[in-house]
Design a protein around this motif. Structure first.
Motif, PDB file in Angstrom:
ATOM      1  N   PRO A 187       0.842  -1.262   0.030  1.00 60.70           N
ATOM      2  CA  PRO A 187      -0.061   0.156  -0.013  1.00 60.70           C
ATOM      3  C   PRO A 187       0.655   1.437   0.014  1.00 60.70           C
ATOM      4  O   PRO A 187       0.250   2.323  -0.574  1.00 60.70           O
ATOM      5  N   LYS A 188       2.075   1.158   0.539  1.00 53.32           N
ATOM      6  CA  LYS A 188       2.729   2.446   0.804  1.00 53.32           C
ATOM      7  C   LYS A 188       3.398   2.703  -0.748  1.00 53.32           C
ATOM      8  O   LYS A 188       3.460   3.983  -0.927  1.00 53.32           O
ATOM      9  N   ALA A 189       3.721   1.779  -1.342  1.00 58.01           N
ATOM     10  CA  ALA A 189       4.288   2.144  -2.742  1.00 58.01           C
ATOM     11  C   ALA A 189       2.959   2.631  -4.016  1.00 58.01           C
ATOM     12  O   ALA A 189       3.195   3.660  -4.433  1.00 58.01           O
ATOM     13  N   LEU A 190       1.884   2.193  -3.577  1.00 56.11           N
ATOM     14  CA  LEU A 190       0.705   2.661  -4.558  1.00 56.11           C
ATOM     15  C   LEU A 190       0.283   3.997  -3.792  1.00 56.11           C
ATOM     16  O   LEU A 190       0.026   4.915  -4.912  1.00 56.11           O
ATOM     17  N   GLU A 191       0.460   4.345  -2.684  1.00 55.04           N
ATOM     18  CA  GLU A 191       0.289   5.578  -2.086  1.00 55.04           C
ATOM     19  C   GLU A 191       1.096   6.582  -2.410  1.00 55.04           C
ATOM     20  O   GLU A 191       0.868   7.722  -2.859  1.00 55.04           O
ATOM     21  N   ALA A 192       2.638   6.272  -2.525  1.00 54.15           N
ATOM     22  CA  ALA A 192       3.394   6.931  -2.780  1.00 54.15           C
ATOM     23  C   ALA A 192       3.513   7.563  -4.553  1.00 54.15           C
ATOM     24  O   ALA A 192       3.703   8.695  -4.739  1.00 54.15           O
ATOM     25  N   TRP A 193       3.041   6.465  -5.158  1.00 56.44           N
ATOM     26  CA  TRP A 193       2.742   6.913  -6.757  1.00 56.44           C
ATOM     27  C   TRP A 193       1.612   7.477  -6.892  1.00 56.44           C
ATOM     28  O   TRP A 193       1.435   7.852  -8.363  1.00 56.44           O
ATOM     29  N   ASP A 194       0.669   7.341  -6.222  1.00 54.08           N
ATOM     30  CA  ASP A 194      -0.778   7.658  -6.315  1.00 54.08           C
ATOM     31  C   ASP A 194      -1.467   6.958  -7.169  1.00 54.08           C
ATOM     32  O   ASP A 194      -2.327   7.503  -8.310  1.00 54.08           O
ATOM     33  N   TYR A 195      -1.400   5.677  -7.309  1.00 51.76           N
ATOM     34  CA  TYR A 195      -1.953   4.604  -8.155  1.00 51.76           C
ATOM     35  C   TYR A 195      -2.939   3.693  -7.202  1.00 51.76           C
ATOM     36  O   TYR A 195      -2.507   3.215  -6.245  1.00 51.76           O
ATOM     37  N   LYS A 196      -4.068   3.530  -8.077  1.00 52.19           N
ATOM     38  CA  LYS A 196      -4.836   2.517  -7.394  1.00 52.19           C
ATOM     39  C   LYS A 196      -4.355   1.182  -7.868  1.00 52.19           C
ATOM     40  O   LYS A 196      -3.454   0.994  -8.812  1.00 52.19           O
ATOM     41  N   LYS A 197      -4.757   0.135  -6.996  1.00 51.71           N
ATOM     42  CA  LYS A 197      -4.168  -1.321  -7.326  1.00 51.71           C
ATOM     43  C   LYS A 197      -4.331  -1.776  -8.703  1.00 51.71           C
ATOM     44  O   LYS A 197      -3.478  -2.492  -9.293  1.00 51.71           O
ATOM     45  N   GLU A 198      -5.678  -1.619  -9.002  1.00 54.78           N
ATOM     46  CA  GLU A 198      -6.083  -2.104 -10.581  1.00 54.78           C
ATOM     47  C   GLU A 198      -5.120  -1.183 -11.551  1.00 54.78           C
ATOM     48  O   GLU A 198      -4.866  -1.819 -12.531  1.00 54.78           O
ATOM     49  N   GLU A 199      -4.992  -0.085 -11.372  1.00 57.77           N
ATOM     50  CA  GLU A 199      -4.165   0.730 -12.220  1.00 57.77           C
ATOM     51  C   GLU A 199      -2.786   0.253 -12.255  1.00 57.77           C
ATOM     52  O   GLU A 199      -2.017   0.213 -13.591  1.00 57.77           O
ATOM     53  N   ALA A 200      -2.085  -0.099 -11.268  1.00 58.29           N
ATOM     54  CA  ALA A 200      -0.738  -0.658 -11.000  1.00 58.29           C
ATOM     55  C   ALA A 200      -0.617  -1.664 -12.062  1.00 58.29           C
ATOM     56  O   ALA A 200       0.456  -2.183 -12.319  1.00 58.29           O
ATOM     57  N   GLU A 201      -1.485  -2.694 -12.316  1.00 57.24           N
ATOM     58  CA  GLU A 201      -1.362  -3.847 -12.936  1.00 57.24           C
ATOM     59  C   GLU A 201      -0.911  -3.521 -14.375  1.00 57.24           C
ATOM     60  O   GLU A 201      -0.353  -4.467 -15.352  1.00 57.24           O
ATOM     61  N   ASN A 202      -1.029  -2.235 -14.761  1.00 57.72           N
ATOM     62  CA  ASN A 202      -0.772  -1.930 -16.116  1.00 57.72           C
ATOM     63  C   ASN A 202       0.620  -1.176 -16.269  1.00 57.72           C
ATOM     64  O   ASN A 202       0.665  -0.434 -17.346  1.00 57.72           O
ATOM     65  N   ARG A 246       4.609  -0.317 -15.463  1.00 55.21           N
ATOM     66  CA  ARG A 246       6.177  -0.844 -15.461  1.00 55.21           C
ATOM     67  C   ARG A 246       7.065  -0.058 -14.939  1.00 55.21           C
ATOM     68  O   ARG A 246       6.697   1.179 -14.639  1.00 55.21           O
ATOM     69  N   VAL A 247       8.434  -0.720 -14.377  1.00 51.91           N
ATOM     70  CA  VAL A 247       9.198   0.113 -13.933  1.00 51.91           C
ATOM     71  C   VAL A 247       9.539   1.384 -14.448  1.00 51.91           C
ATOM     72  O   VAL A 247       9.740   2.586 -13.841  1.00 51.91           O
ATOM     73  N   PRO A 248       9.886   1.492 -15.922  1.00 48.12           N
ATOM     74  CA  PRO A 248      10.171   2.814 -16.972  1.00 48.12           C
ATOM     75  C   PRO A 248       8.851   3.647 -16.450  1.00 48.12           C
ATOM     76  O   PRO A 248       9.341   5.091 -16.646  1.00 48.12           O
ATOM     77  N   ASP A 249       7.819   3.427 -16.038  1.00 50.91           N
ATOM     78  CA  ASP A 249       6.692   4.297 -15.856  1.00 50.91           C
ATOM     79  C   ASP A 249       6.561   5.128 -14.639  1.00 50.91           C
ATOM     80  O   ASP A 249       6.247   6.325 -14.457  1.00 50.91           O
ATOM     81  N   VAL A 250       7.490   4.612 -13.633  1.00 48.65           N
ATOM     82  CA  VAL A 250       7.461   5.040 -12.296  1.00 48.65           C
ATOM     83  C   VAL A 250       9.107   5.638 -11.952  1.00 48.65           C
ATOM     84  O   VAL A 250       9.244   6.228 -10.640  1.00 48.65           O
ATOM     85  N   ASP A 251       9.907   5.301 -12.624  1.00 47.63           N
ATOM     86  CA  ASP A 251      11.425   5.502 -12.453  1.00 47.63           C
ATOM     87  C   ASP A 251      12.036   6.423 -13.973  1.00 47.63           C
ATOM     88  O   ASP A 251      12.534   5.532 -14.689  1.00 47.63           O
ATOM     89  N   PRO A 252      12.233   7.533 -13.812  1.00 45.11           N
ATOM     90  CA  PRO A 252      12.617   8.176 -14.960  1.00 45.11           C
ATOM     91  C   PRO A 252      14.292   7.794 -15.083  1.00 45.11           C
ATOM     92  O   PRO A 252      14.525   7.899 -16.256  1.00 45.11           O
ATOM     93  N   VAL A 253      14.758   7.186 -14.461  1.00 52.12           N
ATOM     94  CA  VAL A 253      16.298   7.111 -14.445  1.00 52.12           C
ATOM     95  C   VAL A 253      16.356   5.601 -14.830  1.00 52.12           C
ATOM     96  O   VAL A 253      17.210   5.275 -15.860  1.00 52.12           O
ATOM     97  N   TYR A 254      15.908   4.449 -14.222  1.00 48.86           N
ATOM     98  CA  TYR A 254      16.071   3.080 -14.730  1.00 48.86           C
ATOM     99  C   TYR A 254      14.956   2.866 -15.705  1.00 48.86           C
ATOM    100  O   TYR A 254      13.918   2.233 -15.548  1.00 48.86           O
ATOM    101  N   GLN A 255      15.239   3.019 -16.911  1.00 44.23           N
ATOM    102  CA  GLN A 255      14.350   2.786 -17.966  1.00 44.23           C
ATOM    103  C   GLN A 255      14.914   1.559 -18.520  1.00 44.23           C
ATOM    104  O   GLN A 255      15.676   0.912 -17.773  1.00 44.23           O
ATOM    105  N   GLU A 256      14.308   0.972 -19.724  1.00 44.16           N
ATOM    106  CA  GLU A 256      14.612  -0.463 -20.185  1.00 44.16           C
ATOM    107  C   GLU A 256      15.976  -1.205 -19.908  1.00 44.16           C
ATOM    108  O   GLU A 256      16.089  -1.852 -19.458  1.00 44.16           O
ATOM    109  N   GLU A 257      16.915  -0.603 -20.762  1.00 44.30           N
ATOM    110  CA  GLU A 257      18.103  -1.266 -20.769  1.00 44.30           C
ATOM    111  C   GLU A 257      18.781  -0.878 -19.179  1.00 44.30           C
ATOM    112  O   GLU A 257      19.411  -2.114 -19.052  1.00 44.30           O
TER     113      GLU A 257
END
Length: 619
Positions: free
Chosen positions: A437-452, A454-465
């Protein structure tokens, strides 16, 4: 003698010591007319279940093996026997039969079919004979597999092989060894072989080989030598491990392997050349490093991190001692054998999460280390081992706990749900297997939204490569704590401090991360730095003020002192009434003295502060 003129041919046939079938020549059925007891027994059948049936019904094709060809091949050679009216032999055919549990077993047979002709020359019966050669075929396959495995191991290890025929004084080499020796053929007289040795090593190698010919007990050799320099190739170092084969007490051949150890020798030479620098750097290295010498593993050097791993306070507690004396608890542990193997083989060893039990105070606790043991080679001889270790106990324990069971995972999720920091479990493709819940709260996403996401969506540094690289590294090694940025759903970016560890769940690699929002800490650090800068400026201004004040105060004091002195002189000449004035003058003089002392003390304090005060330490 009375002799029965009638014989029970059926009974005789059934008990024949062999695997026989009598078949009716009625293709495509080839009905079974008779079968020997021996064939019934090895095929797990009863006579009443097979006699009168087509041989392909009694012994059907294996439905679980699409490559099985036994029935089709048998039909072909029975048809050939029927058409050509002569014996047809099959040296090897696979024909699977069911076992007592009705499961098919792979069977291999050698078989022949013989036509039995009637008076008119027509085929009346077909006598089929089968020999079960499954054990021979299986043994041959195992032998071939072993040869294949051995050759693969030799190829992977980049080894050469050799065989010396002592009687003919000739050596036969593999292709790899031929290239190393620069031979034009794979078979050479021993004189040609020895002519390739470096002059300084030829005598030593000759003696080792001669000793191995003396007895079976001395028949094994393990020697490293150099080949004569050839063109731009430089000196090549080879290691030969072999064994002399004896027959009736006499040597007849030597077989073995050869390994090109030039890179290892070159590396060790470079290591020796920089040993002085190594010893200096060792003290400053952030990882635990130690150097042991000899088979007894006498500790020659050790740095601070290694002392802490060993739970020792000073070098004097370990330097000059055998490893088992400094750490007696490792005497019977596998890690000790790993070091001995490096000393014996000269091959470096690297291990991840190697368990080691160490004594801490009065108890022995198990730890886990990523270790590296590098042999120290001097003049071709392994004289010591360089030990490096990184304590990964905490990471291993965390991962083990995460891998224990589904019940443990449920407990983990319960704990994570209550945590004040973000708990994040990621798959290899960057999707999220779990977010507390803390991660969802920090990013301001609902649980069902978080299923769609990925990491590049929430971390501008750690993209795909960069994420793929981090994921792969975490499965192999310990990743130090680091800082990155996270992004809320609305695009707001904030700093976080992250701890990650690679683990496996249900056999699949995952990456677990604990992320802590450090926005407030960063803000406090900036504010604290500003306060420290302000405090430093205030201190400097105060010092300047004190010096200025002390300088400005001295002048009027000196003037008062001069006037008082002049007034005193007037008194001494009798020009002024001395009674009451003298008392006032004394009081003024005392005040001036106290004022002067105060200013001098204040000046001394400032001077001493500036002389002794170290550089301002920021909070």
């Amino acid at each position: 003698m009375h002799q029965d003129s009638t014989l029970d041919y059926q009974a005789i046939f059934n008990t024949l010591p062999g695997n026989f079938l009598v078949l009716q020549p009625n293709p495509p059925l080839f009905t079974i007319l008779a079968i020997s007891d021996s064939l019934l027994q090895i095929t797990n059948q009863e006579r009443h279940n097979v006699v009168g049936k087509s041989v392909f019904e009694a012994y059907p094709e294996n439905p679980d093996d699409s490559t099985s060809s036994g029935p089709s091949r048998m039909r072909d050679y029975l048809q050939k026997t029927l058409q050509e009216k002569k014996i047809d032999q099959v040296p090897l055919v696979r024909y699977d039969v069911p076992n007592t549990e009705s499961a098919f077993e792979a069977r291999y047979w050698s078989a022949d079919s013989r036509p039995v002709l009637d008076a008119a020359g027509n085929v009346a019966y077909i006598l089929h004979t089968a020999i079960d050669i499954t054990q021979q075929v299986t043994a041959q396959k195992q032998l071939e597999d072993q040869k294949g495995y051995l050759q693969s191991a030799v190829d992977i290890a980049d080894l050469g092989t050799f065989k010396v025929d002592i009687a003919n004084d000739t050596g036969t080499y593999s292709e790899a060894a031929r290239e190393w020796f620069d031979f034009d053929s794979l078979r050479k007289p021993m004189a040609d072989i020895f002519s390739k040795l470096h002059p300084e090593d030829a005598e030593r190698v000759t003696k080792v080989i001669a000793d191995s010919l003396q007895s079976e007990e001395r028949g094994r050799h393990d020697i490293t030598y150099r080949l004569e320099s050839s063109g731009d190739q430089g000196v090549r170092h080879l290691r030969s491990i072999g064994k002399t084969m004896f027959a009736e007490g006499k040597p007849h051949s030597i077989i073995g392997i050869i390994q090109d150890v030039t890179p290892q020798v070159s590396s060790q030479k470079k290591l020796l050349e920089s040993e002085s620098r190594f010893r200096n750097l060792l003290k400053q290295a952030p990882v635990a490093i130690a150097l042991t010498r000899g088979q007894d593993m006498v500790i020659e050097n050790v740095n601070g991190p290694m002392l802490r791993i060993m739970y020792k306070e000073t070098e004097e507690e370990v330097i000059g001692k055998k490893l088992v004396e400094a750490l007696p608890e490792v005497r019977d542990q596998p890690i000790l054998q790993l070091v001995l193997d490096v000393l014996k083989t000269g091959e470096p060893f690297k291990g991840s999460e190697v368990p080691v039990s160490l004594r801490e105070g009065g108890s022995v606790e198990q730890h886990y280390f990523n270790v590296s043991y590098t042999p120290l080679i001097e003049e071709g001889i392994v004289t010591g081992v360089i030990h490096t270790a990184i304590d990964v106990t905490e990471q291993v324990l965390v991962r083990k706990k995460a891998e224990e069971s589904q019940e443990a995972l449920k407990r983990f999720k319960f704990m994570a749900d209550q945590a004040r920091d973000a708990f994040i479990l990621m798959r290899e493709d960057g999707s999220f297997a779990y977010l507390n819940p803390k991660a969802l709260e920090a990013w301001d996403y609902k649980k069902e939204e978080a299923e769609n996401i990925r990491v590049p969506d929430v971390d501008p540094v750690y993209q795909e490569e960069l994420f793929s690289q981090l994921f792969a590294r975490a499965q192999q090694e310990t990743i130090p704590q680091f800082e990155t940025l996270h992004k809320k759903k609305n695009g707001q970016i904030y700093p976080v401090e992250v701890t990650v560890v690679g683990l496996k769940l249900d056999g699949e690699p995952h990456l677990f991360a604990l992320a802590r929002d450090i926005t407030e800490r960063k803000r406090n650090e900036a504010a604290l730095e500003l306060k420290n800068n302000q405090l430093t400026r205030i201190n400097n201004d105060l010092d300047n003020f004190i010096y200025t004040a002390s300088h400005d105060l001295k002048a009027p004091i000196f003037n008062i002192e001069g006037l008082l002195s002049l007034l005193s002189d007037e008194f001494s000449t009798g020009g002024v009434q001395e009674d009451e004035s003298r008392q006032i003058i004394d009081l003024m003089q005392q005040s001036v003295e106290r004022f002067k002392k105060t200013i001098e003390s204040l000046t001394d304090v400032v001077r001493l502060q500036q002389e002794n005060e170290e550089e301002t330490v920021l909070i």
